[in-house]
Motif scaffolding. Structure first.
Motif, PDB file in Angstrom:
ATOM      1  N   HIS A 196       0.818  -1.215   0.000  1.00 32.51           N
ATOM      2  CA  HIS A 196       0.000   0.000   0.000  1.00 32.51           C
ATOM      3  C   HIS A 196       0.855   1.269   0.000  1.00 32.51           C
ATOM      4  O   HIS A 196       0.407   2.307  -0.479  1.00 32.51           O
ATOM      5  CB  HIS A 196      -0.945   0.024   1.206  1.00 32.51           C
ATOM      6  N   LEU A 197       2.069   1.169   0.507  1.00 32.68           N
ATOM      7  CA  LEU A 197       2.917   2.357   0.615  1.00 32.68           C
ATOM      8  C   LEU A 197       3.883   2.545  -0.563  1.00 32.68           C
ATOM      9  O   LEU A 197       4.613   3.541  -0.595  1.00 32.68           O
ATOM     10  CB  LEU A 197       3.704   2.321   1.926  1.00 32.68           C
ATOM     11  N   VAL A 198       3.866   1.647  -1.533  1.00 28.10           N
ATOM     12  CA  VAL A 198       4.780   1.781  -2.665  1.00 28.10           C
ATOM     13  C   VAL A 198       4.598   3.127  -3.361  1.00 28.10           C
ATOM     14  O   VAL A 198       5.570   3.786  -3.714  1.00 28.10           O
ATOM     15  CB  VAL A 198       4.621   0.609  -3.665  1.00 28.10           C
ATOM     16  N   ALA A 199       3.365   3.564  -3.545  1.00 27.43           N
ATOM     17  CA  ALA A 199       3.110   4.836  -4.247  1.00 27.43           C
ATOM     18  C   ALA A 199       3.675   6.027  -3.476  1.00 27.43           C
ATOM     19  O   ALA A 199       4.014   7.045  -4.076  1.00 27.43           O
ATOM     20  CB  ALA A 199       1.626   5.029  -4.492  1.00 27.43           C
ATOM     21  N   GLY A 200       3.814   5.918  -2.171  1.00 33.91           N
ATOM     22  CA  GLY A 200       4.353   6.999  -1.348  1.00 33.91           C
ATOM     23  C   GLY A 200       5.625   6.592  -0.644  1.00 33.91           C
ATOM     24  O   GLY A 200       5.864   6.966   0.507  1.00 33.91           O
ATOM     25  N   TRP A 201       6.469   5.836  -1.334  1.00 30.73           N
ATOM     26  CA  TRP A 201       7.650   5.234  -0.724  1.00 30.73           C
ATOM     27  C   TRP A 201       8.600   6.242  -0.086  1.00 30.73           C
ATOM     28  O   TRP A 201       9.284   5.922   0.884  1.00 30.73           O
ATOM     29  CB  TRP A 201       8.402   4.373  -1.746  1.00 30.73           C
ATOM     30  N   ARG A 202       8.654   7.465  -0.590  1.00 25.02           N
ATOM     31  CA  ARG A 202       9.606   8.454  -0.046  1.00 25.02           C
ATOM     32  C   ARG A 202       9.332   8.767   1.428  1.00 25.02           C
ATOM     33  O   ARG A 202      10.252   8.999   2.193  1.00 25.02           O
ATOM     34  CB  ARG A 202       9.554   9.745  -0.870  1.00 25.02           C
ATOM     35  N   GLU A 203       8.072   8.791   1.794  1.00 25.59           N
ATOM     36  CA  GLU A 203       7.700   9.117   3.173  1.00 25.59           C
ATOM     37  C   GLU A 203       7.523   7.878   4.047  1.00 25.59           C
ATOM     38  O   GLU A 203       7.293   7.995   5.243  1.00 25.59           O
ATOM     39  CB  GLU A 203       6.397   9.943   3.196  1.00 25.59           C
ATOM     40  N   ALA A 204       7.591   6.698   3.447  1.00 23.00           N
ATOM     41  CA  ALA A 204       7.360   5.452   4.178  1.00 23.00           C
ATOM     42  C   ALA A 204       8.651   4.952   4.817  1.00 23.00           C
ATOM     43  O   ALA A 204       9.723   5.047   4.222  1.00 23.00           O
ATOM     44  CB  ALA A 204       6.795   4.400   3.235  1.00 23.00           C
ATOM     45  N   THR A 205       8.528   4.407   6.005  1.00 26.41           N
ATOM     46  CA  THR A 205       9.695   3.899   6.738  1.00 26.41           C
ATOM     47  C   THR A 205       9.866   2.392   6.593  1.00 26.41           C
ATOM     48  O   THR A 205      10.758   1.825   7.223  1.00 26.41           O
ATOM     49  CB  THR A 205       9.558   4.238   8.232  1.00 26.41           C
ATOM     50  N   VAL A 206       9.058   1.752   5.766  1.00 28.30           N
ATOM     51  CA  VAL A 206       9.051   0.293   5.690  1.00 28.30           C
ATOM     52  C   VAL A 206       9.950  -0.296   4.599  1.00 28.30           C
ATOM     53  O   VAL A 206      10.002  -1.506   4.428  1.00 28.30           O
ATOM     54  CB  VAL A 206       7.600  -0.233   5.497  1.00 28.30           C
ATOM     55  N   PHE A 207      10.671   0.564   3.885  1.00 31.52           N
ATOM     56  CA  PHE A 207      11.538   0.091   2.808  1.00 31.52           C
ATOM     57  C   PHE A 207      13.002   0.252   3.198  1.00 31.52           C
ATOM     58  O   PHE A 207      13.376   1.226   3.842  1.00 31.52           O
ATOM     59  CB  PHE A 207      11.254   0.859   1.505  1.00 31.52           C
ATOM     60  N   THR A 208      13.824  -0.700   2.762  1.00 26.25           N
ATOM     61  CA  THR A 208      15.257  -0.611   3.021  1.00 26.25           C
ATOM     62  C   THR A 208      15.856   0.484   2.138  1.00 26.25           C
ATOM     63  O   THR A 208      15.236   0.931   1.166  1.00 26.25           O
ATOM     64  CB  THR A 208      15.950  -1.948   2.696  1.00 26.25           C
ATOM     65  N   GLU A 209      17.077   0.875   2.454  1.00 28.03           N
ATOM     66  CA  GLU A 209      17.765   1.869   1.616  1.00 28.03           C
ATOM     67  C   GLU A 209      17.969   1.328   0.198  1.00 28.03           C
ATOM     68  O   GLU A 209      17.860   2.077  -0.770  1.00 28.03           O
ATOM     69  CB  GLU A 209      19.103   2.274   2.242  1.00 28.03           C
ATOM     70  N   ALA A 210      18.254   0.043   0.071  1.00 28.07           N
ATOM     71  CA  ALA A 210      18.421  -0.561  -1.255  1.00 28.07           C
ATOM     72  C   ALA A 210      17.108  -0.510  -2.036  1.00 28.07           C
ATOM     73  O   ALA A 210      17.098  -0.164  -3.223  1.00 28.07           O
ATOM     74  CB  ALA A 210      18.913  -1.999  -1.127  1.00 28.07           C
ATOM     75  N   GLU A 211      16.013  -0.839  -1.389  1.00 29.93           N
ATOM     76  CA  GLU A 211      14.708  -0.785  -2.064  1.00 29.93           C
ATOM     77  C   GLU A 211      14.355   0.647  -2.460  1.00 29.93           C
ATOM     78  O   GLU A 211      13.833   0.883  -3.551  1.00 29.93           O
ATOM     79  CB  GLU A 211      13.618  -1.364  -1.161  1.00 29.93           C
ATOM     80  N   ARG A 212      14.683   1.576  -1.601  1.00 27.03           N
ATOM     81  CA  ARG A 212      14.411   2.989  -1.907  1.00 27.03           C
ATOM     82  C   ARG A 212      15.221   3.442  -3.124  1.00 27.03           C
ATOM     83  O   ARG A 212      14.721   4.147  -3.989  1.00 27.03           O
ATOM     84  CB  ARG A 212      14.708   3.859  -0.692  1.00 27.03           C
ATOM     85  N   ALA A 213      16.465   2.993  -3.203  1.00 26.24           N
ATOM     86  CA  ALA A 213      17.304   3.333  -4.359  1.00 26.24           C
ATOM     87  C   ALA A 213      16.723   2.723  -5.636  1.00 26.24           C
ATOM     88  O   ALA A 213      16.707   3.366  -6.691  1.00 26.24           O
ATOM     89  CB  ALA A 213      18.736   2.854  -4.130  1.00 26.24           C
ATOM     90  N   ALA A 214      16.245   1.495  -5.550  1.00 29.07           N
ATOM     91  CA  ALA A 214      15.638   0.837  -6.714  1.00 29.07           C
ATOM     92  C   ALA A 214      14.343   1.525  -7.124  1.00 29.07           C
ATOM     93  O   ALA A 214      14.085   1.716  -8.324  1.00 29.07           O
ATOM     94  CB  ALA A 214      15.378  -0.638  -6.408  1.00 29.07           C
ATOM     95  N   LEU A 215      13.532   1.916  -6.165  1.00 28.34           N
ATOM     96  CA  LEU A 215      12.274   2.612  -6.476  1.00 28.34           C
ATOM     97  C   LEU A 215      12.548   3.975  -7.103  1.00 28.34           C
ATOM     98  O   LEU A 215      11.861   4.384  -8.042  1.00 28.34           O
ATOM     99  CB  LEU A 215      11.411   2.748  -5.213  1.00 28.34           C
ATOM    100  N   GLU A 216      13.574   4.659  -6.613  1.00 26.03           N
ATOM    101  CA  GLU A 216      13.928   5.958  -7.186  1.00 26.03           C
ATOM    102  C   GLU A 216      14.417   5.803  -8.626  1.00 26.03           C
ATOM    103  O   GLU A 216      14.021   6.566  -9.518  1.00 26.03           O
ATOM    104  CB  GLU A 216      14.988   6.642  -6.326  1.00 26.03           C
ATOM    105  N   LEU A 217      15.262   4.800  -8.860  1.00 29.69           N
ATOM    106  CA  LEU A 217      15.740   4.543 -10.217  1.00 29.69           C
ATOM    107  C   LEU A 217      14.571   4.167 -11.130  1.00 29.69           C
ATOM    108  O   LEU A 217      14.491   4.623 -12.273  1.00 29.69           O
ATOM    109  CB  LEU A 217      16.803   3.441 -10.214  1.00 29.69           C
ATOM    110  N   ALA A 218      13.640   3.375 -10.608  1.00 28.93           N
ATOM    111  CA  ALA A 218      12.461   2.989 -11.390  1.00 28.93           C
ATOM    112  C   ALA A 218      11.634   4.209 -11.788  1.00 28.93           C
ATOM    113  O   ALA A 218      11.189   4.324 -12.934  1.00 28.93           O
ATOM    114  CB  ALA A 218      11.607   2.004 -10.596  1.00 28.93           C
ATOM    115  N   GLU A 219      11.432   5.114 -10.846  1.00 31.08           N
ATOM    116  CA  GLU A 219      10.666   6.324 -11.155  1.00 31.08           C
ATOM    117  C   GLU A 219      11.383   7.183 -12.189  1.00 31.08           C
ATOM    118  O   GLU A 219      10.776   7.651 -13.152  1.00 31.08           O
ATOM    119  CB  GLU A 219      10.406   7.141  -9.893  1.00 31.08           C
ATOM    120  N   GLN A 220      12.665   7.386 -12.013  1.00 33.54           N
ATOM    121  CA  GLN A 220      13.422   8.215 -12.939  1.00 33.54           C
ATOM    122  C   GLN A 220      13.495   7.569 -14.322  1.00 33.54           C
ATOM    123  O   GLN A 220      13.403   8.256 -15.336  1.00 33.54           O
ATOM    124  CB  GLN A 220      14.826   8.478 -12.404  1.00 33.54           C
TER     125      GLN A 220
END
Length: 157
Positions: free
Chosen positions: A72-96
């Motif tokens: 449920h928090l994938v769409a708002g991953w930047r503000e979510a605390t449930v993702f690892t730093e690696a997952e956050r980097a992958a989500l950011e690359l995916a968005e870009q």
């Protein structure tokens, strides 16, 4: 809603679909973590508005044990605390990588450098391929108006 075309029923399209799904299988067999694959697939599909892929990857992730909170928090991953730093980097690359047209110059170096900190070259290649693959699948499904909601986990394996 019904699809404009059924690519699975057309002999010429069947070859194309088979080749595309083989790329998807290669990404699944890659060293990229399964959770990362599903989160990235879901995020790219959300950005592109591909309901059939959102349906598929939400259900696949759930079947693999992913929590409802994280999905449920994938769409708002930047503000979510449930993702690892690696997952956050992958989500950011995916968005870009999905929103290339929104930013002059493509994917910023700092986004790439964050991904490089967490993934080796094989994983990075799989991640980039996954992002490109999902964008292709999303566009095919959206253009053809593939209906969503009936996907069953493992349906295409």
């Amino acid at each position: 809603m019904s699809a404009r075309l059924d690519p699975f029923s057309l002999p010429s399209a069947g070859k194309l679909v088979k080749q595309l799904t083989s790329v998807g299988r290669l990404v699944v067999e890659s060293p990229l973590p399964a959770a990362t694959r599903e989160l990235v697939s879901l995020r790219v599909s959300q950005i592109n508005g591909c309901a059939v892929c959102i349906d598929m990857h939400t259900k696949e992730a759930t079947a693999a044990g992913e929590s409802a909170v994280r999905l449920h928090l994938v769409a708002g991953w930047r503000e979510a605390t449930v993702f690892t730093e690696a997952e956050r980097a992958a989500l950011e690359l995916a968005e870009q990588g999905t929103r290339i047209a929104d930013g002059a110059g493509g994917v910023p170096d700092e986004v790439w450098e964050r991904a490089v900190k967490h993934y080796d070259e094989d994983q990075l290649m799989a991640l980039v391929t996954l992002i490109a693959f999902m964008n292709t699948a999303n566009r095919l499904n959206v253009i053809l108006q593939q209906p969503a909601g009936d996907y069953q986990p493992g349906q295409f394996t």
